[in-house]
Design a protein around this motif. Sequence first.
Motif, PDB file in Angstrom:
ATOM      1  N   ALA B  29       0.829  -1.211   0.000  1.00 57.91           N
ATOM      2  CA  ALA B  29       0.000   0.000   0.000  1.00 57.91           C
ATOM      3  C   ALA B  29       0.865   1.264   0.000  1.00 57.91           C
ATOM      4  O   ALA B  29       0.598   2.224  -0.722  1.00 57.91           O
ATOM      5  CB  ALA B  29      -0.931  -0.001   1.213  1.00 57.91           C
ATOM      6  N   HIS B  30       1.925   1.240   0.799  1.00 56.33           N
ATOM      7  CA  HIS B  30       2.761   2.430   0.934  1.00 56.33           C
ATOM      8  C   HIS B  30       3.477   2.771  -0.374  1.00 56.33           C
ATOM      9  O   HIS B  30       3.464   3.911  -0.828  1.00 56.33           O
ATOM     10  CB  HIS B  30       3.782   2.218   2.054  1.00 56.33           C
ATOM     11  N   ILE B  31       4.084   1.761  -0.987  1.00 56.56           N
ATOM     12  CA  ILE B  31       4.856   2.015  -2.203  1.00 56.56           C
ATOM     13  C   ILE B  31       3.918   2.367  -3.370  1.00 56.56           C
ATOM     14  O   ILE B  31       4.274   3.159  -4.248  1.00 56.56           O
ATOM     15  CB  ILE B  31       5.760   0.797  -2.512  1.00 56.56           C
ATOM     16  N   ALA B  33       1.147   4.080  -2.987  1.00 57.68           N
ATOM     17  CA  ALA B  33       0.817   5.489  -2.749  1.00 57.68           C
ATOM     18  C   ALA B  33       1.960   6.382  -3.226  1.00 57.68           C
ATOM     19  O   ALA B  33       1.743   7.391  -3.903  1.00 57.68           O
ATOM     20  CB  ALA B  33       0.527   5.717  -1.265  1.00 57.68           C
ATOM     21  N   ASP B  34       3.186   5.988  -2.910  1.00 56.17           N
ATOM     22  CA  ASP B  34       4.350   6.754  -3.386  1.00 56.17           C
ATOM     23  C   ASP B  34       4.393   6.806  -4.913  1.00 56.17           C
ATOM     24  O   ASP B  34       4.699   7.850  -5.499  1.00 56.17           O
ATOM     25  CB  ASP B  34       5.647   6.098  -2.878  1.00 56.17           C
ATOM     26  N   LEU B  37       1.747   9.153  -6.358  1.00 53.74           N
ATOM     27  CA  LEU B  37       2.189  10.549  -6.224  1.00 53.74           C
ATOM     28  C   LEU B  37       3.309  10.861  -7.207  1.00 53.74           C
ATOM     29  O   LEU B  37       3.367  11.962  -7.771  1.00 53.74           O
ATOM     30  CB  LEU B  37       2.689  10.808  -4.793  1.00 53.74           C
ATOM     31  N   PRO B  43      -3.264   9.448  -4.436  1.00 62.03           N
ATOM     32  CA  PRO B  43      -3.774   8.154  -3.983  1.00 62.03           C
ATOM     33  C   PRO B  43      -4.692   8.296  -2.778  1.00 62.03           C
ATOM     34  O   PRO B  43      -4.481   9.169  -1.941  1.00 62.03           O
ATOM     35  CB  PRO B  43      -2.501   7.418  -3.557  1.00 62.03           C
ATOM     36  N   VAL B  44      -5.699   7.448  -2.680  1.00 58.53           N
ATOM     37  CA  VAL B  44      -6.406   7.299  -1.416  1.00 58.53           C
ATOM     38  C   VAL B  44      -6.668   5.816  -1.196  1.00 58.53           C
ATOM     39  O   VAL B  44      -7.090   5.105  -2.104  1.00 58.53           O
ATOM     40  CB  VAL B  44      -7.702   8.138  -1.338  1.00 58.53           C
TER      41      VAL B  44
END
Lengths: 269, 269, 269
Positions: B29-31, B33-34, B37, B43-44
């Motif tokens: 999820a984190h990567i 979102a990165d 961006l 991202p949501v």
Amino acid sequence: MLNNEFEKAFSLLKSNSPLVHHITNYVTAHICADMTLAIGASPVMADAIEEVEEMVSMSSSLVINIGTLNERTVKSMIKAGKKANECGTPVILDPVGAGATTFRYETTKKLIEEIDFAIIKGNLSEIKTIAGLSTKSRGVDSIDMDSNSHNIARELAKKLNCVIVITGQEDIVSDGETTLVLKNGTPLLGSITGTGCMSASLIGSFVGVGLSPLTSASLAILTMCISGEIAARRLSNDSGSKSFKTYLIDAVYNMEYDTISKEMNVEYV
Amino acid sequence: MLNNEFEKAFSLLKSNSPLVHHITNYVTAHICADMTLAIGASPVMADAIEEVEEMVSMSSSLVINIGTLNERTVKSMIKAGKKANECGTPVILDPVGAGATTFRYETTKKLIEEIDFAIIKGNLSEIKTIAGLSTKSRGVDSIDMDSNSHNIARELAKKLNCVIVITGQEDIVSDGETTLVLKNGTPLLGSITGTGCMSASLIGSFVGVGLSPLTSASLAILTMCISGEIAARRLSNDSGSKSFKTYLIDAVYNMEYDTISKEMNVEYV
Amino acid sequence: MLNNEFEKAFSLLKSNSPLVHHITNYVTAHICADMTLAIGASPVMADAIEEVEEMVSMSSSLVINIGTLNERTVKSMIKAGKKANECGTPVILDPVGAGATTFRYETTKKLIEEIDFAIIKGNLSEIKTIAGLSTKSRGVDSIDMDSNSHNIARELAKKLNCVIVITGQEDIVSDGETTLVLKNGTPLLGSITGTGCMSASLIGSFVGVGLSPLTSASLAILTMCISGEIAARRLSNDSGSKSFKTYLIDAVYNMEYDTISKEMNVEYV
């Protein structure tokens, strides 16, 4: 003694790429997956009760980590662990913060009652909690010091009939008969999230190609600590903990038997 | 043919910054979102059943990824997907490990029955599973090879009336009429966690500014693969997989139409 | 005025290493843990209802972040927050996307009704939502501009009897009497995931060593923004958003009082 087994480990990983099933926390899942890939194994994270038995049946090892446990995932851990035992698949326990709360304590106890672990890896506080000794922790970190830690590891290994790893400034690995003190490492490993969790992933990777639990645990810790030393040497003046983390995984990705063999600082006690 | 659409894509992203709603796994999820961006979108991540309909109503696209699915999140995926269909918002499916377990297989089947997807992106094993063909996977990775993969993509695209992407050494994109083989990339993309998930985030970003599903999928894969090539060239001797990952997102962040146009290696079949 | 308190903050962190309990989202949990360690505090993420009271009882602060809230975790947030209030442990709220969906709005409202927060930190849209003012957001990002933002912060701080932080191009911190405008930073902080979440972790770290909420919030924001400036200066031509993120945490890891003192650009309004 371990060197012969170490030599074949890295080539076995590259050729077999064992599947390492993780039921783990959402804080370090990503970095554990990266670490598993870096050493040459293949990670899968799956914790739905509907699928853990099937997933572990096709896996070469199972890593159970209680870092962000909840009622739902604890059930999956038990189901997956029992199935792994049935299949003869080695199971690793990372009892994160075992002594911090009653829920973690009771869960750890239950996991150990219901599942035969090949390897249990924790900091001194976690391992003493499992051994029934009084200890001090803060959150999921140990603030305990005990000069007696290799005896604790040895006795618990005998009692639970598995390999015990105690991580700390020096790391202890014992199967109840052979006990090693591993002296590599750098304090920087304590400045990043997931050092312990990543070590468990490496153990799962090595044990997944058929190395013994003692060899797997020792080699995983050595890989982690020597990679930490290499990463620390790459840091420039304006670098810090996050660059260190990047370099740590880079170093694992590039790790070879010769480096381990040359750099390792191990004492048998 | 695609070049005209590619040209405007990057400027549209910078000016519109479309909201890309993800219902996805906790490993990547984190990567993702990165990555979202980095390309210029927004991202949501939201998976509570109480809010997914509202969230997707204000989004420009929806990415559904079953990487760490569970009973709760599957319900949210279906609810969000149906609402997206109502709103005319394009939905992307990343059927991670679709053939690995019964739960993943049944969930994938149900998602495809209940939701009209604009794009389904998977490795060969996942796509063959959806197409009802026999295949081999290990965990969430494909170990299948099939020289017939562009026919598989084309037929499935026709059958499901959507764009099919098969990722692999070469990547296939087909809408049932036009089929492209994308030949950029580097083996290093297989050494990090989340390459597939990040590709789906890029698809969601491009389709979120109104490009066609075929263009969006092609451009996303090209962006990923050409960024991988750029990242690989930045690696020094002591660099490894984690530095590569950092450089990959850096390269996406700096990506421009001219680079894609100059570097892309595409064949129509 | 703040400088005296700032001076002791960094040494207190190194010596006390306060435990910062997070109940937070799975997207940024990892980077928040890294950030907490980088500043010298100790993170723990635990959200099971069975253990949050015990965990918060041994913690120095509690950070509640609703980024990927669900029914289960909202219950844990309330239980943990109430216990923290009983213990006199400061609680920070990061109301991610408070105005984006009804579920987030209702949850935020309930949290504020049931828990006394020491600090509430949000973007302008989130804070205006809490203040009952009309606003514009997209997903979890604010697209509101309001020249009146320091009045909004001041009035809400008075009403809720806590410190309010509004993040944006300039950041506002107010306890209802003293209101500061913090003018450091770089647009790159908007190009990575988790800037807001990491700021809340820093606030939790500073308030965890006993600094006042106003000082903690100001110092956390300054640390974040000045570290962003330092990170931006380290970027080379082919670097991008992910290298920036690495350098950001590196800069926090190396941050000292002298740097803050020299670089900070603060206006009292």
